[in-house]
Design an enzyme around this catalytic site. Structure first.
Site, PDB file in Angstrom:
ATOM      1  CG  ASN A   1      31.830  21.589   5.976  1.00 37.06           C
ATOM      2  OD1 ASN A   1      31.231  22.565   5.377  1.00 37.06           O
ATOM      3  ND2 ASN A   1      32.955  21.695   6.384  1.00 37.06           N
ATOM      4  CB  ILE A   2      27.982  16.390   2.827  1.00 32.81           C
ATOM      5  CG1 ILE A   2      26.980  17.030   4.098  1.00 32.81           C
ATOM      6  CG2 ILE A   2      27.620  15.042   2.817  1.00 32.81           C
ATOM      7  CD1 ILE A   2      25.591  17.230   3.365  1.00 32.81           C
ATOM      8  CG  ASP A   3      34.788  13.994   2.337  1.00 38.01           C
ATOM      9  OD1 ASP A   3      34.415  13.301   1.288  1.00 38.01           O
ATOM     10  OD2 ASP A   3      35.773  14.280   2.609  1.00 38.01           O
TER      11      ASP A   3
ATOM     12  CG  ASP B   1      37.370  21.021   4.548  1.00 39.63           C
ATOM     13  OD1 ASP B   1      36.462  21.617   5.553  1.00 39.63           O
ATOM     14  OD2 ASP B   1      36.943  19.601   4.604  1.00 39.63           O
TER      15      ASP B   1
ATOM     16  CB  SER C   1      28.147  12.532   6.648  1.00 41.27           C
ATOM     17  OG  SER C   1      28.878  12.766   5.651  1.00 41.27           O
TER      18      SER C   1
ATOM     19  CD  GLU D   1      36.335  23.426  13.842  1.00 44.38           C
ATOM     20  OE1 GLU D   1      36.533  23.344  12.804  1.00 44.38           O
ATOM     21  OE2 GLU D   1      36.196  22.638  14.734  1.00 44.38           O
TER      22      GLU D   1
ATOM     23  CG  HIS E   1      35.371  15.654  10.757  1.00 41.99           C
ATOM     24  ND1 HIS E   1      35.901  16.621  11.758  1.00 41.99           N
ATOM     25  CD2 HIS E   1      35.216  16.488   9.852  1.00 41.99           C
ATOM     26  CE1 HIS E   1      35.988  17.845  11.321  1.00 41.99           C
ATOM     27  NE2 HIS E   1      35.357  17.821  10.080  1.00 41.99           N
TER      28      HIS E   1
END
Ligand code: G3H
Ligand code: 13P
Ligand code: ZN
Length: 327
Positions: free
Chosen positions: A272-274, A88, A232, A140, A186
């Site tokens: 994307n999930i953190d 990542d 998220s 990206e 983020h």
């Protein structure tokens, strides 16, 4: 089945109108919680490792833990869990090479903060090395607000992806998927309260994602997998729980889940999930420790932490990504 690339996963996800969850991993409990959910849900899976995760846990530990998860799925659940192991936000050719050499099946080269030509140059170099080694590459275009590998990007420095650049970028670099900026960001504090409105319950509602940008990008890149970072949703019940048990997370706010579900039906194949996993794990650990002030065996509080990860991931797979049952 062992570790796989995301190529086949993305092709099916694109055609099927769903997305694959890419969850960040830093330790054994996080890996176990995510993999338990993926096995139960029969869902394809991307486990991703940031530069920070590699310096916290070391590449070799994370790699061996992921290999153990694949082996355990085969042995105990009798299920070939397809896992893509992804770097990542790789910020240089060197870190991408190190992950490719070290067994990852996918890497991200994130040169999105560099001028277009420089982004093309380094991405192309990574693609050449990766493809020679059977590894796929995410790149990206556009800049998300928030924290990226310890570097803070302010809302003023963030910028939406410019659709008119994507065809040239993809054809010049040969990348396999493209992360774009359409208003996600983020971390757990994605928007300042003044950027949001409040709903009838007084909860902050962020500005909507720029689906027009996503649509324009996918028109220009038909069939090409798009990635969303910073996805998220920062569920308020978990923020409340953290705050109830001694934490302090004022005005944490995320991307509404229904907008992510919509994106998953479009060209977005990886989400994307953190932060939501961090939030769920922390909420449960805080609750456990507050309710058991005598507890000091890490297994006692890591167990509910791991269970929270599993529950959160299962919820995402079923209600947000739509990838349950797709493995
Ligand atoms: O996009 C960033 C990910 O949430 C990883 O965060 O750099 O703190 O490991 P980290
Ligand atoms: P969140 O902080 O929204 O979970 O985003 C994670 C991410 O994009 C990892 O690359
Ligand atoms: Zn990210």
């Amino acid at each position: 089945m062992a570790i796989v690339t995301s190529k086949e996963m993305f092709r099916k996800a694109y055609d099927g109108g769903y997305a694959i969850g890419a969850f960040n991993v830093n330790n054994m409990e996080i890996i176990q919680g995510i993999c338990e959910a993926a096995i139960e849900q029969r869902a394809p899976l991307i486990l991703q490792v940031s530069k920070g995760a590699r310096s916290y846990a070391k590449h070799v530990y994370l790699m061996k833990l992921i290999e153990a998860a694949v082996e355990d799925a085969e042995q105990s659940a009798g299920f070939d869990l397809p896992i893509c192991v992804h770097l990542d936000h790789g910020d240089s050719f060197e870190i991408c090479k190190s992950c490719i050499d070290g067994g990852f099946s996918s890497v991200m080269i994130d040169a999105s903060s560099k001028p277009f030509a420089e982004n093309v140059e380094v991405t192309k170099k990574v693609v050449e090395y990766a493809h020679d080694h059977g590894v796929v590459v995410e790149a990206e275009l556009g800049t998300l607000a928030g924290v990226e590998d310890e570097v803070k990007v302010s809302a003023e420095d963030s910028s939406y992806t410019r659709p008119e650049e994507v065809e040239e970028f993809v054809s010049k670099t040969g990348c396999d998927s493209l992360a774009i900026a359409i208003g996600t960001s983020h971390g757990a504090y994605k928007f300042k309260p003044e950027q949001c409105t409040r709903n009838e319950k007084g909860i902050l509602v962020p500005p909507p994602l720029r689906f027009d940008v996503l649509e324009e990008v996918s028109k220009r890149l038909p069939g090409f997998p798009i990635v969303l970072h910073g996805s998220s949703s920062v569920p308020q019940e978990f923020v409340k729980k953290v705050n109830e048990f001694g934490g302090k997370m004022p005005d944490a706010v995320g991307i509404p889940e229904e907008q992510l579900r919509k994106a998953a039906t479009m060209a977005v194949c990886k989400i994307n999930i953190d932060s939501d996993l961090r939030l769920a794990m922390t909420a449960n650990i805080r609750e456990y420790l507050c309710e058991h002030p005598d507890a000091f065996d890490p297994r006692q509080y890591l167990k509910p932490g791991r269970a929270a990860i599993k529950e959160m991931v299962a919820h995402k797979m079923v209600d947000v990504l739509g990838c349950s049952g797709k493995a």
